[in-house]
Design a protein around this motif. Structure first.
Motif, short mmCIF file in Angstrom:
data_model
loop_
_atom_site.label_atom_id
_atom_site.label_comp_id
_atom_site.label_asym_id
_atom_site.label_seq_id
_atom_site.Cartn_x
_atom_site.Cartn_y
_atom_site.Cartn_z
N GLU A 93 7.14 -32.96 -15.31
CA GLU A 93 8.44 -32.44 -14.89
C GLU A 93 8.30 -31.64 -13.59
O GLU A 93 9.14 -31.75 -12.69
CB GLU A 93 9.04 -31.57 -15.99
CG GLU A 93 9.49 -32.35 -17.21
CD GLU A 93 9.86 -31.45 -18.39
OE1 GLU A 93 9.87 -30.22 -18.27
OE2 GLU A 93 10.13 -32.02 -19.47
N MET A 94 7.23 -30.87 -13.50
CA MET A 94 6.98 -30.09 -12.28
C MET A 94 6.75 -31.02 -11.09
O MET A 94 7.23 -30.76 -9.99
CB MET A 94 5.77 -29.17 -12.45
CG MET A 94 5.99 -27.99 -13.36
SD MET A 94 7.05 -26.71 -12.64
CE MET A 94 6.09 -26.20 -11.23
N LYS A 95 6.04 -32.10 -11.29
CA LYS A 95 5.79 -33.06 -10.22
C LYS A 95 7.10 -33.66 -9.72
O LYS A 95 7.32 -33.82 -8.52
CB LYS A 95 4.85 -34.18 -10.68
CG LYS A 95 3.41 -33.77 -10.79
CD LYS A 95 2.56 -34.95 -11.25
CE LYS A 95 1.13 -34.57 -11.49
NZ LYS A 95 0.33 -35.69 -11.98
N LYS A 96 7.98 -34.00 -10.65
CA LYS A 96 9.28 -34.56 -10.28
C LYS A 96 10.10 -33.53 -9.50
O LYS A 96 10.74 -33.87 -8.50
CB LYS A 96 10.05 -35.02 -11.53
CG LYS A 96 9.47 -36.26 -12.17
CD LYS A 96 10.23 -36.62 -13.44
CE LYS A 96 9.58 -37.79 -14.15
NZ LYS A 96 10.22 -38.10 -15.43
N ASP A 97 10.09 -32.30 -9.98
CA ASP A 97 10.82 -31.24 -9.29
C ASP A 97 10.27 -31.02 -7.88
O ASP A 97 11.01 -30.80 -6.93
CB ASP A 97 10.78 -29.93 -10.08
CG ASP A 97 11.62 -29.97 -11.34
OD1 ASP A 97 12.47 -30.87 -11.47
OD2 ASP A 97 11.44 -29.08 -12.20
N ASP A 121 5.91 -20.47 -13.92
CA ASP A 121 5.56 -19.33 -14.78
C ASP A 121 5.52 -19.77 -16.24
O ASP A 121 4.63 -19.40 -16.99
CB ASP A 121 6.54 -18.18 -14.59
CG ASP A 121 6.41 -17.50 -13.23
OD1 ASP A 121 5.38 -17.72 -12.54
OD2 ASP A 121 7.34 -16.77 -12.84
N ALA A 122 6.50 -20.57 -16.64
CA ALA A 122 6.57 -21.04 -18.03
C ALA A 122 5.40 -21.96 -18.37
O ALA A 122 4.79 -21.82 -19.44
CB ALA A 122 7.90 -21.77 -18.29
N ILE A 123 5.08 -22.89 -17.48
CA ILE A 123 3.98 -23.80 -17.77
C ILE A 123 2.65 -23.05 -17.76
O ILE A 123 1.77 -23.33 -18.58
CB ILE A 123 3.95 -25.02 -16.81
CG1 ILE A 123 3.02 -26.11 -17.35
CG2 ILE A 123 3.53 -24.64 -15.42
CD1 ILE A 123 3.05 -27.42 -16.55
#
Length: 138
Positions: A93-97, A121-123
């Motif tokens: 999800e971070m990569k997509k963002d 921060d969450a991950i």
């Protein structure tokens, strides 16, 4: 007639002064806007670089967790794998963002930066908790 001529000369000089000042203001405003845009671009590029480095580090750490999971069996192995899958999902999800952010500009970039910072921060928190929990089971 002389006072009128003198007034015209003064008005002519004053209007030239205002024209020059207006041009200077426009130039300085344009320079400031360019400097701000350049600064924002540099910030965006640095943030993207930092996020890419963070994701690469996380990928390496997840690989280490997979290695540890491969040495486990039964319920412990299943728990490791569940934690790893959850982290990999968040990482994707971070990569997509990050890919979306690379295409963004202006206000959208600022909003995406805030969202990505919170997501990171969450991950990171999830990873820390998973690593601590799984290391307790050694």
């Amino acid at each position: 007639m002389r006072p009128i001529a003198a007034a015209f000369v003064v008005l002519s000089l004053v209007s030239q002064s205002f024209a020059t000042s207006a041009d200077e203001v426009k130039t300085k405003t344009a320079e400031a806007a360019t400097a701000a845009a350049d600064y924002t671009k540099e910030q965006k590029e640095q943030f993207q670089k930092d996020m890419e480095e963070n994701l690469a580090k996380m990928k390496k750490e997840i690989a280490e967790m997979k290695e540890a999971a491969s040495k486990k069996s039964g319920e412990a192995k299943a728990e490791y794998n569940d934690q790893i899958k959850a982290l990999e999902k968040k990482q994707e999800e971070m990569k997509k963002d990050l890919a979306k952010m690379k295409k963004s500009s202006g206000k959208a970039w600022g909003e995406m930066k805030n969202g990505m910072s919170k997501a990171w921060d969450a991950i990171s928190d999830s990873y820390g908790k998973a690593k601590a929990h799984l290391s307790e089971e050694k």
